[in-house]
Enzyme design. Structure first.
Site, PDB file in Angstrom:
ATOM      1  N   ARG A  65      52.272  36.302  43.372  1.00  0.00           N
ATOM      2  CA  ARG A  65      51.354  37.229  44.063  1.00  0.00           C
ATOM      3  C   ARG A  65      50.342  36.378  44.813  1.00  0.00           C
ATOM      4  O   ARG A  65      49.928  35.320  44.325  1.00  0.00           O
ATOM      5  CB  ARG A  65      50.656  38.154  43.060  1.00  0.00           C
ATOM      6  N   GLU A  86      47.371  42.088  48.677  1.00  0.00           N
ATOM      7  CA  GLU A  86      47.952  41.351  47.551  1.00  0.00           C
ATOM      8  C   GLU A  86      49.424  41.666  47.290  1.00  0.00           C
ATOM      9  O   GLU A  86      49.780  42.148  46.211  1.00  0.00           O
ATOM     10  CB  GLU A  86      47.146  41.616  46.285  1.00  0.00           C
ATOM     11  N   HIS A 146      43.709  47.562  47.248  1.00  0.00           N
ATOM     12  CA  HIS A 146      42.804  48.627  46.785  1.00  0.00           C
ATOM     13  C   HIS A 146      41.440  48.334  47.372  1.00  0.00           C
ATOM     14  O   HIS A 146      41.169  47.209  47.824  1.00  0.00           O
ATOM     15  CB  HIS A 146      42.758  48.649  45.248  1.00  0.00           C
ATOM     16  N   ASP A 187      38.225  39.313  43.883  1.00  0.00           N
ATOM     17  CA  ASP A 187      39.539  39.533  43.269  1.00  0.00           C
ATOM     18  C   ASP A 187      40.555  38.678  44.024  1.00  0.00           C
ATOM     19  O   ASP A 187      40.965  39.042  45.132  1.00  0.00           O
ATOM     20  CB  ASP A 187      39.872  41.039  43.380  1.00  0.00           C
ATOM     21  N   HIS A 234      54.095  47.236  42.862  1.00  0.00           N
ATOM     22  CA  HIS A 234      52.712  47.717  42.990  1.00  0.00           C
ATOM     23  C   HIS A 234      52.342  47.871  44.458  1.00  0.00           C
ATOM     24  O   HIS A 234      53.121  47.536  45.344  1.00  0.00           O
ATOM     25  CB  HIS A 234      51.732  46.798  42.241  1.00  0.00           C
ATOM     26  N   HIS A 267      38.611  47.805  41.227  1.00  0.00           N
ATOM     27  CA  HIS A 267      39.369  48.876  41.911  1.00  0.00           C
ATOM     28  C   HIS A 267      38.301  49.878  42.326  1.00  0.00           C
ATOM     29  O   HIS A 267      37.938  50.779  41.572  1.00  0.00           O
ATOM     30  CB  HIS A 267      40.394  49.513  40.969  1.00  0.00           C
ATOM     31  N   GLU A 319      46.693  37.044  46.817  1.00  0.00           N
ATOM     32  CA  GLU A 319      45.693  38.109  47.001  1.00  0.00           C
ATOM     33  C   GLU A 319      44.405  37.555  47.608  1.00  0.00           C
ATOM     34  O   GLU A 319      43.841  36.584  47.105  1.00  0.00           O
ATOM     35  CB  GLU A 319      45.366  38.741  45.635  1.00  0.00           C
ATOM     36  N   TYR A 333      58.370  39.869  41.952  1.00  0.00           N
ATOM     37  CA  TYR A 333      58.511  39.556  40.527  1.00  0.00           C
ATOM     38  C   TYR A 333      59.982  39.760  40.160  1.00  0.00           C
ATOM     39  O   TYR A 333      60.475  40.886  40.156  1.00  0.00           O
ATOM     40  CB  TYR A 333      57.619  40.490  39.691  1.00  0.00           C
ATOM     41  N   HIS A 375      49.802  42.566  34.490  1.00  0.00           N
ATOM     42  CA  HIS A 375      48.434  42.459  33.963  1.00  0.00           C
ATOM     43  C   HIS A 375      48.405  41.622  32.685  1.00  0.00           C
ATOM     44  O   HIS A 375      47.789  41.999  31.687  1.00  0.00           O
ATOM     45  CB  HIS A 375      47.825  43.854  33.747  1.00  0.00           C
ATOM     46  N   ASP A 398      45.102  35.279  38.591  1.00  0.00           N
ATOM     47  CA  ASP A 398      44.426  36.409  39.242  1.00  0.00           C
ATOM     48  C   ASP A 398      43.051  36.482  38.584  1.00  0.00           C
ATOM     49  O   ASP A 398      42.934  36.889  37.422  1.00  0.00           O
ATOM     50  CB  ASP A 398      45.241  37.693  39.001  1.00  0.00           C
ATOM     51  N   ASP A 435      27.493  45.553  14.253  1.00  0.00           N
ATOM     52  CA  ASP A 435      26.228  44.940  14.691  1.00  0.00           C
ATOM     53  C   ASP A 435      26.325  44.095  15.963  1.00  0.00           C
ATOM     54  O   ASP A 435      25.361  43.439  16.344  1.00  0.00           O
ATOM     55  CB  ASP A 435      25.613  44.063  13.587  1.00  0.00           C
TER      56      ASP A 435
HETATM   57  N1  GLY Z   1      42.977  41.936  39.431  1.00  0.00           N
HETATM   58  C1  GLY Z   1      43.471  43.241  39.450  1.00  0.00           C
HETATM   59  C2  GLY Z   1      44.074  43.536  40.743  1.00  0.00           C
HETATM   60  O1  GLY Z   1      44.404  42.650  41.476  1.00  0.00           O
HETATM   61  O2  GLY Z   1      44.185  44.662  41.127  1.00  0.00           O
HETATM   62 MN    MN Z   2      43.474  43.333  43.266  1.00  0.00          MN
HETATM   63 MN    MN Z   3      43.699  40.675  41.407  1.00  0.00          MN
END
Ligand code: GLY
Ligand code: MN
Ligand code: MN
Length: 438
Positions: free
Chosen positions: A404, A382, A352, A269, A348, A359, A406, A386, A241, A258, A37
């Site tokens: 990181r 970004e 993006h 972001d 990574h 994304h 970004e 690590y 993540h 983040d 519900d």
């Molecule tokens: N927050 C997800 C990324 O930075 O791609």
């Molecule tokens: Mn990002």
């Molecule tokens: Mn991010």
């Protein structure tokens, strides 16, 4: 909310891009059940919102260029005052026409009956093929119905084309109005990160910092983050993540946040990494300054004559060189890059596309080549490093540090604009801000 005219322009652009004698159609996102519900807060499918501005489930938009009775037909829920008593107002057929610019509106329950007539004598159907089993079924059922009438002289469509390809190229270049919305999301996200930095101290829990972020988003009318907030202290900084956000923040550790607000379906972001006690330790500072150098080098690569991968290549070069200097990698920089040795610490990509989806959509390569950047594109930059806590072949002083940085960057005619500047980023800026002296 964008003006209805903005949506109308987008529909016109799409109509110009689809071939003659075609129809395009797209369905809204379904409502998702969280548990018995209870539904998740509704979020419209980004493509559907982009063309309609209509934020209700149970809707299908059909575009029939050149149709005399109207080119834009919206199927949606009929207004029912008893239902509205529980759920609040929704557009209904009248609202679909008057507030959302549909030329005609029909109850969603009549789609199966009406759709064959809209596809009759059209050659091509553009829709998100394979994306929504119900829509796939409805389109092919309508086509089969027309095929059954072939002896009466009716023609059925014979080409089926993915709508996303056209639409996503259109979405990739942001209009001034879209950029205005993204700026607002970015501005509030900057305030939220500043608030998180100011409120961070040893002994706090990660979720308490998350609460500061979400409160700042919400009090500016941004009811949802663009993605679940990552609030990662200590070793959690190395989990790319991480969203559990449940641990206590310890003196001497770093905190990686983040997080970005969503405004009118547009994302921001941002990542910042800073010391929980307000002062970087020596190893933390050395790694931080290297990531920052890589980020600034990458951002400098954002301008219209550059290719998508240039910022990434710049970041990888700076990081690899720096890792050698710090003794974390050994060997010749060019060979280490060729062998992708940096991936042990930087696994990574450097960014993006950013837009309605965090994304966001749009190709990264055209005919096998990294595409050229164009004004109106928005991307993140970004880079990170690590050093896993169990990375036993590096000096212990580096272990468990994740960093990181970004920002969201708009490609302009002259080069770039960082939409998320105004947020402390250098070691000196962060330490001064956290000490309350800025
Ligand atoms: N927050 C997800 C990324 O930075 O791609
Ligand atoms: Mn990002
Ligand atoms: Mn991010």
């Amino acid at each position: 909310m964008p003006q209805p005219s903005e949506f109308k322009v987008r529909r016109k652009q799409l109509a110009h891009r689809i071939k003659k004698k075609s129809v395009a159609l797209i369905a809204s996102a379904p409502a998702s059940v969280r548990n018995r519900d209870v539904e998740y807060p509704y979020r419209q499918d980004s493509d559907f919102h982009y063309l309609t501005g209509f934020n209700e489930p149970e809707a299908v938009a059909v575009f029939v260029p050149g149709r005399k009775q109207g080119e834009y037909i919206l199927f949606c829920r009929e207004f029912d005052p008893t239902k509205a008593l529980w759920t609040g107002k929704y557009a209904g057929l009248e609202g679909a026409r008057d507030a959302f610019g549909a030329d005609e509106a029909f109850p969603i329950d009549e789609l199966d009956e009406i759709l064959p007539g809209l596809l009759e004598n059209r050659e091509r159907v553009y829709f998100p093929i394979g994306h929504d089993p119900e829509l796939d079924h409805q389109v092919f059922a309508a086509v089969n119905e027309l095929r059954g009438k072939v002896r009466t002289g009716v023609r059925a469509p014979f080409e089926f084309v993915s709508l996303e390809h056209l639409l996503h190229e259109q979405r990739l270049i942001k209009t001034p109005h879209e950029i205005h919305l993204m700026r607002k999301a970015a501005d509030v996200s900057v305030l939220a990160h500043k608030r998180a930095m100011r409120n961070c101290k040893p002994g706090c829990y990660e979720y308490q910092i998350e609460a500061e972020l979400l409160h700042e988003f919400t009090r500016h009318g941004m009811r949802a983050p663009a993605y679940p907030c990552i609030v990662a202290g200590g070793h959690n900084t190395c989990v790319l993540h991480y969203t559990e956000n449940k641990d206590v923040l310890r003196d001497g550790d770093l905190l990686l946040i983040d997080a970005g607000a969503e405004y009118e379906n547009y994302a921001s972001d941002i990542t910042r990494t800073f010391p929980i006690n307000g002062t970087f330790g020596e190893s933390q500072r050395l790694l931080y300054e290297l990531v920052l150098e890589a980020q600034l080098d990458a951002i400098k690569q954002v301008r219209p004559d550059k290719r998508w991968n240039d910022p990434h290549d710049a970041a990888v070069h700076t990081l690899t060189k720096g890792l050698v200097k710090l003794g974390l990698l050994e060997g010749r920089v060019s060979k280490l890059i060729k062998d992708e040795a940096y991936k042990k610490f930087y696994m990574h990509r450097t960014g993006h596309w950013l837009g309605m989806d965090v994304h966001d959509v749009g190709e990264y390569r055209i005919d096998g080549e990294w595409r050229t950047l164009e004004p109106g594109m928005v991307l993140t930059v970004e880079p990170g490093l690590y050093i896993a806590p169990d990375c036993h072949d590096v000096d212990p002083k580096w272990r468990g540090i994740g960093i990181r940085i970004e920002d969201d960057v708009l490609v302009t005619k002259e080069g770039y604009e960082v939409l998320t500047d105004g947020l402390p980023k250098t070691v000196a800026e962060i330490e001064a801000f956290m000490a309350g002296s800025e």
